[in-house]
Design an enzyme around this catalytic site. Structure first.
Site, PDB file in Angstrom:
ATOM      1  N   ARG A  90      -2.294  -1.865  -3.741  1.00 28.57           N
ATOM      2  CA  ARG A  90      -3.246  -0.751  -3.850  1.00 28.57           C
ATOM      3  C   ARG A  90      -2.770   0.123  -5.008  1.00 28.57           C
ATOM      4  O   ARG A  90      -1.663   0.641  -5.006  1.00 28.57           O
ATOM      5  CB  ARG A  90      -3.269   0.066  -2.562  1.00 28.57           C
ATOM      6  CG  ARG A  90      -4.036   1.391  -2.696  1.00 28.57           C
ATOM      7  CD  ARG A  90      -4.001   2.154  -1.382  1.00 28.57           C
ATOM      8  NE  ARG A  90      -4.585   3.483  -1.518  1.00 28.57           N
ATOM      9  CZ  ARG A  90      -3.891   4.623  -1.529  1.00 28.57           C
ATOM     10  NH1 ARG A  90      -2.565   4.596  -1.423  1.00 28.57           N
ATOM     11  NH2 ARG A  90      -4.501   5.779  -1.647  1.00 28.57           N
TER      12      ARG A  90
ATOM     13  N   ARG B 281      -1.407  19.023  -0.480  1.00 32.14           N
ATOM     14  CA  ARG B 281      -2.239  19.285  -1.653  1.00 32.14           C
ATOM     15  C   ARG B 281      -3.231  20.410  -1.365  1.00 32.14           C
ATOM     16  O   ARG B 281      -3.747  20.517  -0.251  1.00 32.14           O
ATOM     17  CB  ARG B 281      -3.002  18.026  -2.059  1.00 32.14           C
ATOM     18  CG  ARG B 281      -2.110  16.856  -2.392  1.00 32.14           C
ATOM     19  CD  ARG B 281      -2.964  15.634  -2.729  1.00 32.14           C
ATOM     20  NE  ARG B 281      -2.201  14.408  -2.538  1.00 32.14           N
ATOM     21  CZ  ARG B 281      -2.749  13.223  -2.316  1.00 32.14           C
ATOM     22  NH1 ARG B 281      -4.062  13.106  -2.248  1.00 32.14           N
ATOM     23  NH2 ARG B 281      -1.991  12.159  -2.155  1.00 32.14           N
TER      24      ARG B 281
ATOM     25  N   ASN C 114       0.852  -1.187   0.000  1.00 33.98           N
ATOM     26  CA  ASN C 114       0.000   0.000   0.000  1.00 33.98           C
ATOM     27  C   ASN C 114       0.887   1.236   0.000  1.00 33.98           C
ATOM     28  O   ASN C 114       1.481   1.597   1.013  1.00 33.98           O
ATOM     29  CB  ASN C 114      -0.904  -0.018   1.243  1.00 33.98           C
ATOM     30  CG  ASN C 114      -1.935   1.097   1.234  1.00 33.98           C
ATOM     31  OD1 ASN C 114      -1.775   2.127   0.591  1.00 33.98           O
ATOM     32  ND2 ASN C 114      -3.001   0.898   1.989  1.00 33.98           N
TER      33      ASN C 114
ATOM     34  N   GLU D 270      -7.124  -0.816   4.913  1.00 33.46           N
ATOM     35  CA  GLU D 270      -7.057  -1.040   3.474  1.00 33.46           C
ATOM     36  C   GLU D 270      -6.318  -2.334   3.148  1.00 33.46           C
ATOM     37  O   GLU D 270      -6.663  -3.037   2.186  1.00 33.46           O
ATOM     38  CB  GLU D 270      -6.355   0.138   2.794  1.00 33.46           C
ATOM     39  CG  GLU D 270      -7.098   1.457   2.918  1.00 33.46           C
ATOM     40  CD  GLU D 270      -6.265   2.639   2.477  1.00 33.46           C
ATOM     41  OE1 GLU D 270      -6.842   3.600   1.938  1.00 33.46           O
ATOM     42  OE2 GLU D 270      -5.039   2.602   2.682  1.00 33.46           O
TER      43      GLU D 270
ATOM     44  N   HIS E  38      -9.715   6.901  -2.488  1.00 35.93           N
ATOM     45  CA  HIS E  38      -9.861   6.359  -1.129  1.00 35.93           C
ATOM     46  C   HIS E  38     -10.948   5.281  -1.068  1.00 35.93           C
ATOM     47  O   HIS E  38     -11.562   5.049  -0.023  1.00 35.93           O
ATOM     48  CB  HIS E  38     -10.162   7.457  -0.107  1.00 35.93           C
ATOM     49  CG  HIS E  38      -8.966   8.295   0.245  1.00 35.93           C
ATOM     50  ND1 HIS E  38      -9.063   9.620   0.602  1.00 35.93           N
ATOM     51  CD2 HIS E  38      -7.640   7.996   0.263  1.00 35.93           C
ATOM     52  CE1 HIS E  38      -7.848  10.105   0.845  1.00 35.93           C
ATOM     53  NE2 HIS E  38      -6.969   9.132   0.648  1.00 35.93           N
TER      54      HIS E  38
END
Length: 396
Positions: A89, A237, A12, A377, A177
């Site tokens: 991922r 960001r 990931n 995840e 996400h």
């Protein structure tokens, strides 16, 4: 049985992190979890958690490739036994990948073709896949896409008000996400199945951040759009901007497309406003004495609160709010600031529960249930890979 002795490695890669985990497929038991935080900055650390012990190392992780090299050098024993599959991922799956898939040479070509849609993450993902192929040449690899969860969004939520030729060029709202959202939905099925049938906001707040509107377990809309740069203010960001800001800066500061990408993805957000750090933990520690740190926190929460309101409108109301991600799970003050002015939506926090990071942090009389759930995840990736392995075995 075919899967009883199999081992899965999940990979990931985040915007400033790398996580690896090793699972046994019989019960998807996690044998080990490894995490590198603050990749690309000073103070990077490798944390290893095993059933028998846990430890940390300070490492120089200037990028994901060097972080992976360091992991294999420091804990080679975790990968000494044969792996049976590797699950990755992948941030961007474009419009043609609504489900996980095996990574084949032709599929790799498709991922490279998607590089123009995701120049920030795809090169890292391809680099990691190449590194794993070099180390484990005979081990099958699988891709699990962050965009897949959002294929359920209605057409109107996927569109931008632009000419049709831009759609043909690939410009649309993809959402991201998704694996985190899948994790939350899966856990809520055990915690509160009724919540799945209702209207929900999932706030994934980490170095990257997004809010997703979910109805009956499916994505209806989300704050991120064409790229993971859009939506909320994040670690580095910008989140949403008036598009003319970009053209203005390009003209007046003669910024190239690469320069604009760097500005919006690497130099903005918490780092840009504070002038110091992208890490919310650092800023919370400085906020009392540093006005710029305090301003960055205030703006972060204000922008998030606006998106909560917009996405509640898209749902026609909200019944459940879930906070997840590093900031969402651990920063009580951020949750309080975001939810503090949402009383008109029926949100009321219990300050003691919130301060303690309880599983449910809303007050008893709150109409909206507010939860804190740790996302996983990696487990979602492992489940997808195990299902694909089972399917392949049944076809033999």
């Amino acid at each position: 049985m075919y899967l009883q002795t199999m081992s899965i490695l999940t990979v990931n890669v985040g915007s400033s992190s790398l996580k690896l985990a090793v699972y046994e497929t019989k019960n998807l038991d996690r044998k080990a979890a490894l995490a590198v935080e603050r990749v690309g900055s000073t103070g990077a650390r490798l944390t290893v958690k095993r059933s028998d012990r846990s430890f940390e190392h300070k490492i120089e992780a200037k990028d994901v490739a060097s972080a992976i090299d360091d992991v294999f050098q420091r804990v080679p024993e975790l990968f000494a036994s044969d792996l049976d599959a590797i699950g990755h991922r992948i941030v961007h799956g474009g419009g043609n990948h609504p489900k996980p898939a095996a990574i084949t040479p032709s599929f790799l070509h498709e991922l490279r073709e998607l590089g123009h849609l995701d120049p920030t993450h795809m090169p890292q993902s391809l680099s990691v896949i190449g590194s794993m192929t070099h180390r484990f040449s005979n081990v099958p690899q699988f891709a699990c896409f962050d965009t897949a969860f959002h294929h359920s969004m209605p057409d109107v939520a996927q569109c931008y008000p632009l000419p049709q030729w831009t759609v043909k060029a690939g410009v649309r709202r993809y959402g991201f996400h998704g694996l985190s959202c899948e994790s939350i939905i899966g856990q809520l099925k055990q915690l509160d199945a009724r919540a799945i049938a209702g209207r929900m906001l999932i706030a994934h707040l980490g170095n990257g951040a997004s809010v997703t509107a979910v109805r009956e377990g499916a994505s209806v809309d989300t704050s991120m759009g064409f790229s993971p740069t859009g939506g909320l203010m994040m670690g580095t960001r910008s989140g949403d901007l008036d598009p003319t800001v970009v053209t203005f800066l390009a003209r007046t500061r003669t910024l190239t497309p690469d320069g604009i990408e760097k500005l919006l993805n690497k130099e903005s957000g918490l780092l840009g406003v504070s002038g110091q750090s992208q890490d919310m933990r650092d800023l919370l520690g400085r906020a009392a004495s540093d006005p710029r740190a305090a301003d960055a926190i205030e703006l972060y929460c204000y922008v998030a609160r606006k998106h909560f309101g917009m996405l509640t409108a898209a749902l026609g109301g909200v019944d459940t709010i879930v906070f997840t991600g590093g900031v969402g799970e651990h920063a009580a003050l951020i949750r309080e600031k975001i939810c503090g002015d949402l009383g008109h939506l029926g949100v009321q926090l219990d300050r003691k529960r919130n301060a303690a990071n309880d599983a449910v942090i809303s007050a008893e009389k709150s109409r909206v249930v507010v939860r804190v759930i740790a996302t996983d995840e990696d487990l979602v990736i492992a489940r997808h890979v195990a299902a694909l392995l089972t399917k392949e075995a049944s076809n033999v």
